[in-house]
Every structure is written in structure tokens, then in C-alpha cells.
Design an enzyme around this catalytic site. Structure first.
Site, PDB file in Angstrom:
ATOM      1  CD  GLN A 106      -0.941  -1.161   3.634  1.00  0.00           C
ATOM      2  OE1 GLN A 106      -2.233  -1.258   3.286  1.00  0.00           O
ATOM      3  NE2 GLN A 106      -0.239  -1.602   4.549  1.00  0.00           N
ATOM      4  CG  ASP A 138      -6.211  -2.608  14.903  1.00  0.00           C
ATOM      5  OD1 ASP A 138      -6.712  -1.912  14.315  1.00  0.00           O
ATOM      6  OD2 ASP A 138      -5.426  -2.191  15.765  1.00  0.00           O
ATOM      7  CB  SER A 139      -8.389  -5.557   9.238  1.00  0.00           C
ATOM      8  OG  SER A 139      -9.849  -5.225   9.310  1.00  0.00           O
ATOM      9  CG  ASP A 166      -1.642   1.281  15.091  1.00  0.00           C
ATOM     10  OD1 ASP A 166      -1.865   1.090  16.369  1.00  0.00           O
ATOM     11  OD2 ASP A 166      -2.324   1.022  14.057  1.00  0.00           O
ATOM     12  CG  ASP A 171     -11.670   1.151   5.736  1.00  0.00           C
ATOM     13  OD1 ASP A 171     -11.891   0.773   6.855  1.00  0.00           O
ATOM     14  OD2 ASP A 171     -11.179   1.945   5.200  1.00  0.00           O
TER      15      ASP A 171
HETATM   16  N1  AAT Z   1      -5.003   0.583  14.791  1.00  0.00           N
HETATM   17  C1  AAT Z   1      -5.508   1.349  13.964  1.00  0.00           C
HETATM   18  C2  AAT Z   1      -5.276   0.863  12.564  1.00  0.00           C
HETATM   19  C3  AAT Z   1      -5.443   0.170  11.700  1.00  0.00           C
HETATM   20  S1  AAT Z   1      -4.379  -0.474  10.630  1.00  0.00           S
HETATM   21  C4  AAT Z   1      -4.880  -1.884   9.940  1.00  0.00           C
HETATM   22  C5  AAT Z   1      -3.577  -2.803   9.631  1.00  0.00           C
HETATM   23  O1  AAT Z   1      -4.125  -3.931   8.903  1.00  0.00           O
HETATM   24  C6  AAT Z   1      -2.705  -1.991   8.509  1.00  0.00           C
HETATM   25  O2  AAT Z   1      -1.273  -1.964   9.193  1.00  0.00           O
HETATM   26  C7  AAT Z   1      -2.482  -2.980   7.369  1.00  0.00           C
HETATM   27  O3  AAT Z   1      -1.416  -3.442   6.662  1.00  0.00           O
HETATM   28  C8  AAT Z   1      -3.055  -4.256   8.280  1.00  0.00           C
HETATM   29  N2  AAT Z   1      -3.539  -5.572   7.364  1.00  0.00           N
HETATM   30  C9  AAT Z   1      -4.330  -5.447   6.098  1.00  0.00           C
HETATM   31  N3  AAT Z   1      -4.617  -6.589   6.019  1.00  0.00           N
HETATM   32  C10 AAT Z   1      -4.040  -7.541   6.788  1.00  0.00           C
HETATM   33  C11 AAT Z   1      -3.869  -9.031   6.730  1.00  0.00           C
HETATM   34  N4  AAT Z   1      -4.491  -9.783   5.774  1.00  0.00           N
HETATM   35  N5  AAT Z   1      -3.078  -9.550   7.630  1.00  0.00           N
HETATM   36  C12 AAT Z   1      -2.272  -8.834   8.640  1.00  0.00           C
HETATM   37  N6  AAT Z   1      -2.391  -7.605   8.391  1.00  0.00           N
HETATM   38  C13 AAT Z   1      -3.333  -6.748   7.578  1.00  0.00           C
HETATM   39  C14 AAT Z   1      -6.946   0.118  11.384  1.00  0.00           C
HETATM   40  C15 AAT Z   1      -7.602   1.084  10.743  1.00  0.00           C
HETATM   41  C16 AAT Z   1      -9.000   0.889  10.640  1.00  0.00           C
HETATM   42  C17 AAT Z   1      -9.514   2.039   9.378  1.00  0.00           C
HETATM   43  C18 AAT Z   1     -10.843   2.174   9.568  1.00  0.00           C
HETATM   44  N7  AAT Z   1     -11.036   3.130   8.620  1.00  0.00           N
END
Ligand code: AAT
Length: 277
Positions: A31, A155-156, A86, A158
Site C-alpha cells: 500500500q 484491527d484491520s 501501529d 477497510d
Molecule cells: N490501529 C488502527 C490502524 C489500523 S491499521 C490496519 C492494519 O491492517 C494495516 O497496517 C494493514 O497493513 C494491516 N492488514 C491489512 N490486511 C492484513 C492482513 N491480511 N493480515 C495482517 N494485517 C493486515 C486499522 C484502521 C481502521 C481504519 C478504518 N477506516
């Protein structure tokens, strides 16, 4: 300085924040990653031009995604966070003395590196000896670890790109199987104003797998609509049956025993989404 960051929150609505400084910007294998210093919200992490977290309002999201579930389980010892590079969810998890191990499975190591460098208030717990950081796809991790965790936090980002599968029924079944026999999980499940289809579908899918499914809400000013939803699937414990008078005193700014109870009181338009689901 007249520099602005703009998130296209829906196809017809934008949120803009005045930027004091661009602290980093790069294209990772997964990303576009940027950290801005904003006037209104302090430092802000954006992925693919979507706000993930800011120093000023992150406490709401991270406290709510962690403590509602951790205080529902009587003895959470092993906890997994999927995404959340984070470190904010990990920081909150470690406030619970029962926790022996907190595992972070983040797909993009550049998010972890950027948080360590630019968001120390959020990432500060990542070096705690109880923390295990794994760079991998959370979908794969839950498939490979059966009967392992007392609590899982999703904690993903969208549901587009690498996070799409984190909102699917097959993934919830794997989460169920990765949990211990009385385990529970909490996922961030988007905006009750703008993502109604997702909320209904996710709730229905989780309810078909877990005996107890509950939706709760919190206010996150930088997320679309300002009101955010979380969904819990639990094998045994009901978050609404928790005796809030007995909850531990955690150092929190949004979560409290009264908020634990109140967060499950849904406005009728939200209740309708999950009743139909
Ligand atoms: N703590 C609030 C921040 C987040 S970040 C969500 C994280 O999920 C990102 O760093 C991304 O790289 C990670 N991620 C995405 N897909 C996967 C996966 N398949 N496995 C592991 N990690 C993943 C959440 C923000 C919410 C936003 C709402 N609008």
C-alpha cells in the site's frame, strides 16, 4: 503553509486536514504509506490515503477494540492482534495483568517501522517482552494456529486489498478455530452510516459461527461518519453480562465500566442492521 491531506471518505464526501509537515511517504509492497503532522489531530498514519490512526483520537479506537473483550473474558492470557501494526491495540492489551503473551500479526512491516519511528506514543509497547511481532498475513496465521488464543482482535484496514478476506465468513470460522474453548474475538466493523451492508453481513456471518454475537459503538472523529462499530463473537462469555462494578481500574481516556455497558445500547437505526442481519 497551505498543505492539506484529503481522504475520500465516501464517493461523495471528503475529509481534509491541514498538514504541517509530511514526515514520511512511501510505496510499500502492499500500500501507499504516509505519516503526516496535522494541526488538528497531531501525527496521522494514512494507508492508501485512508486515515488509520492519529495521535489525538487513537485512544478511543484502541481502548474500545481491546478492553471490551479483555474485560469480558475472565482470564485472557494469550491474545492475538491481526493488523494493527501501529501497536495501539498491543499497548492497551498489556494493561491487563492476566496477559502473558500478546502476538501482533501485521502483513506490512513498513507500517510497524513507520509507527516505531514517527508514532512512539502509539507503538511504545511493541518492545515489551510479552510481545511477539510476526510479519505475515493474518488469514494464514489463524489457519495455522488452532486452539491457541483466548482473545483475537481484528484491527484491520477497510475490506479492500489485503484486508478483504478479514471480513469473510471463512476467516471467521478460522478465527473461531484459533480460539481456545472459551475464547472470544472483536473486529472493527466500519461505519453504521456508510457501511450498513458490511455491518449486516458480517454480523450474520459471525452469528452463524459463534453462540454470542454483539455489536458495540464508539465515537472516532477521524473515521467516516464519526461513529464506529465493532463486532464481538464469543464462545462462552457475554459482554453484556459482565459485572461492571468489578472491573479493574485501567488507565483509560474513553473506556470505563459505564461505557462498557453503554456501548451496547444501539440507536434503533443500528439495531435494525443487526436484527435484519
Ligand atoms: N490501529 C488502527 C490502524 C489500523 S491499521 C490496519 C492494519 O491492517 C494495516 O497496517 C494493514 O497493513 C494491516 N492488514 C491489512 N490486511 C492484513 C492482513 N491480511 N493480515 C495482517 N494485517 C493486515 C486499522 C484502521 C481502521 C481504519 C478504518 N477506516
Amino acid at each position: 503553509m497551505n498543505c492539506w491531506f484529503t481522504e475520500l471518505q465516501t464517493d461523495h464526501m471528503k475529509l481534509s486536514c491541514r498538514v504541517k509537515k509530511v514526515l514520511c511517504e512511501e510505496k510499500t509492497p502492499f500500500q501507499h504509506l504516509a505519516v503526516y503532522d496535522t494541526v488538528q489531530f497531531g501525527r496521522m498514519l494514512a494507508l492508501d490515503d485512508v486515515i488509520q490512526t492519529t495521535v489525538k483520537d487513537e485512544f478511543v479506537y484502541h481502548e474500545m477494540i481491546a478492553h471490551v473483550g479483555l474485560n469480558t473474558h475472565p482470564n485472557p492470557r494469550r491474545v492475538l492482534v491481526i493488523g494493527g501494526g501501529d501497536g495501539g491495540s498491543i499497548r492497551e492489551i498489556l494493561k491487563h495483568s492476566s496477559v502473558e503473551q500478546a502476538t501482533l500479526v501485521e502483513i506490512d512491516e513498513r507500517v510497524i517501522a513507520a509507527a516505531r519511528e514517527y508514532l512512539p506514543e502509539i507503538s511504545c509497547a511493541l518492545d515489551d517482552p510479552r510481545v511477539r511481532v510476526i510479519v505475515d498475513d493474518g488469514i494464514k496465521h489463524v489457519k495455522e494456529n488452532r486452539n491457541t488464543y483466548d482473545m483475537i482482535i481484528v484491527d484491520s484496514t477497510d475490506p479492500v486489498g489485503p484486508a478483504e478476506g478479514l471480513f469473510g465468513k471463512a476467516f471467521y470460522q478460522d478465527v473461531h478455530d484459533a480460539l481456545t474453548e472459551d475464547g472470544l474475538f472483536v473486529a472493527q466493523t466500519e461505519s453504521p452510516f456508510f457501511n450498513q451492508d458490511i455491518i449486516s453481513r458480517v454480523f450474520r456471518d459471525i452469528r452463524s459461527i459463534f453462540p454470542i454475537t454483539r455489536l458495540f459503538l464508539a465515537c472516532v472523529p477521524t473515521y467516516p461518519g464519526g461513529l464506529w462499530s465493532f463486532t464481538m463473537g464469543s464462545k462462552k462469555y457475554d459482554p453484556r453480562q459482565v459485572n461492571v462494578l468489578e472491573l479493574p481500574d485501567l488507565k483509560t481516556k474513553y473506556y470505563s465500566p459505564a461505557i462498557h455497558r453503554a456501548a451496547f445500547e444501539l440507536p434503533p437505526f443500528v439495531a435494525e442492521l443487526v436484527e435484519q442481519g
